[in-house]
Design an enzyme around this catalytic site. Structure first.
Site, PDB file in Angstrom:
ATOM      1  N   TYR A 115      35.866  29.283 -23.804  1.00 13.69           N
ATOM      2  CA  TYR A 115      35.166  29.263 -22.517  1.00 13.69           C
ATOM      3  C   TYR A 115      35.433  30.600 -21.829  1.00 13.69           C
ATOM      4  O   TYR A 115      35.471  31.627 -22.483  1.00 13.69           O
ATOM      5  CB  TYR A 115      35.624  28.038 -21.711  1.00 13.69           C
ATOM      6  N   LYS A 170      19.104   6.634 -35.363  1.00  9.86           N
ATOM      7  CA  LYS A 170      18.521   7.761 -36.083  1.00  9.86           C
ATOM      8  C   LYS A 170      19.512   8.915 -36.134  1.00  9.86           C
ATOM      9  O   LYS A 170      19.656   9.592 -37.163  1.00  9.86           O
ATOM     10  CB  LYS A 170      17.244   8.199 -35.362  1.00  9.86           C
TER      11      LYS A 170
END
Length: 463
Positions: A115, A170
């Site tokens: 970060y 899915k």
């Protein structure tokens, strides 16, 4: 009413307190069997000198059937039913997917690189060379699964929230079978323009888009628009996944009956997204005689109510599904339960091939025509020859992402179908084995390789 086969999608677990006497467990299993249940695993949870606690897993055919089984067990003397839970609901509780970090954060230096401030260098690099987004972010291996909830499974227009469990499932399949990180995007709009606009705004994050459970005819327009306006693969699985696996199964079924795809007459019942896509791909594969039917019968040139997609397949013939079946070589159903009769199948040509793919209840129960058909396939896992899209879409996207394909073409569909069919060796090919298992680990790599090769030959691969 069609009698369904008990299956795990309606399974329940019964926790029972049972006296330790001879015949008590046998009385329970008999009650379950007499109610038509299919007994699965039996687990001993706790046992004392006088009684035992056991979990019994039972498959039923419907919610009502499961309740009938529960009541039959409750009625037994001296048996105490402690609890019942629906295994499918229990599996979905809390959702089926999660996001996990690929790298550990164990120190200040790790955080500084992952970060701020280190990540700023990565942002600058991508700004200077946008292609670096594929190397330095999740985009290279991430697919958006986009729906508006307008055509959820065979259940209809349930809306975005009710579509989420399907999209989660899915995403699981993408990860399990192809190692692809996929995320459900359920849009609370069924306006074509809004869907296209939203997907375009989301596209920077994703390497591809899988459209799912969007009703026809809007699904055709949405896919067409997105393909024209984005440079990442767009794939409507309800259309093309179904078509690829259907063609793969048909390739092998025709080998068994020694017929050519160019010579046979095919009847497709169901003229929605899947039916139209199947018909288009079969034509590309060499089929010349396709009669499509919808709820009003044969798509005839004499009809004035046909959409542009249906007009593509209009023929001079008129009449009902029953009339279309006379002398047909192949039936492909992507329609509704129970619309095909034994008499219709008996009226087909010699060695008929029947793909009854309506789910969960097929157009005709396989048991009714087992002695009539040469080859039978369904969309269900509890019968041989399951036509399941999971044989196609993970490998299609794996191949497309790995070669940075800008789109997915018809040639890729054809090559994917051929790759799937080729995995059934001639020595293993028989009327109950025309298609590989969904758990065959060779499938996704074979499809991915075929898709990559086709993409490179067509010049649409970027790497």
């Amino acid at each position: 009413m069609t009698k369904l086969t008990p299956n795990s999608s309606f399974s329940v677990t019964l926790r029972l307190q049972i006296p330790n006497r001879v015949g008590m467990l046998a009385s329970i299993t008999q009650a379950i069997a007499s109610s038509g249940g299919n007994l699965g695993q039996i687990d001993l949870i706790e046992q004392t000198r006088h009684e035992s606690t056991r979990d019994l897993t039972v498959d039923a055919a419907s919610t009502e059937h499961a309740e009938t089984i529960v009541q039959a067990v409750k009625a037994l003397p001296d048996i105490k039913l402690l609890s019942v839970y629906d295994r499918t609901f229990n599996l979905h509780r809390g959702g089926k997917i999660s996001i996990a970090s690929r790298i550990p954060l164990k120190s200040v230096s790790d955080l500084a690189m992952a970060y701020t401030p280190g990540v700023g260098r990565i942002c600058t690099a991508i700004a200077q060379d946008p292609e670096q987004v594929y190397n330095l972010t999740i985009k290279q291996n991430t697919v958006a699964i986009v729906t508006d909830g307008s055509a959820v499974l065979g259940l209809g227009n349930l809306g975005a929230s009710a579509a989420l469990p399907v999209m989660e499932g899915k995403a699981m399949l993408f990860k399990e079978f192809a190692g692809i990180d996929a995320f459900p995007i359920c849009l609370d709009t069924q306006d074509t323009e809004e869907i296209v606009r939203t997907v375009k705004h989301l596209a920077p994050v994703f390497g591809g888009v899988n459209l799912e459970d969007i009703a026809a005819p809007r699904c055709f327009e949405i896919e067409k628009r997105l393909r024209a306006e984005l440079d990442i693969p767009i794939f409507h699985d309800d259309q093309h996944g179904t078509a690829i696996v259907t063609l793969a199964a048909l390739f092998n079924a025709l080998k068994l009956v020694n017929k050519s795809i160019a010579e046979i007459r095919i009847v497709i019942n169901g003229a929605g997204a899947a039916g139209v896509a199947i018909a288009r791909l079969l034509r590309k594969a060499g089929a010349e005689k396709i009669w499509m039917c919808d709820s009003k019968g044969i798509l005839s040139t004499s009809r004035t109510d046909l959409t542009p997609e249906k007009q593509e397949f209009a023929v001079k013939a008129q009449g009902t599904l029953g009339g279309a079946m006379q002398g047909a070589d192949v039936f492909i159903g992507v329609s509704a339960p129970g619309v095909l009769t034994v008499e219709m199948v008996q009226a087909m040509a010699k060695d008929p091939i029947v793909f009854a793919m309506a789910n969960p209840i097929p157009e005709i129960q396989p048991e009714l025509v087992s002695n009539v058909v040469a080859v039978m396939a369904t969309g269900r896992s509890d019968y041989p020859n399951q036509i399941n899209n999971v044989l196609a879409f993970p490998g299609v996207f794996r191949g497309a992402l790995d070669c940075r394909a800008q789109t997915i073409s018809t040639t890729m569909y054809l090559e994917a179908a051929s790759a799937i069919a080729s995995l059934v060796k001639p020595s293993d090919l028989n009327r109950e084995h025309i298609i590989p298992s969904v758990f065959d680990k060779r499938v996704a790599p074979a499809v991915a390789a075929a898709v990559q090769q086709a993409a490179r030959q067509e010049g649409i691969a970027k790497s």
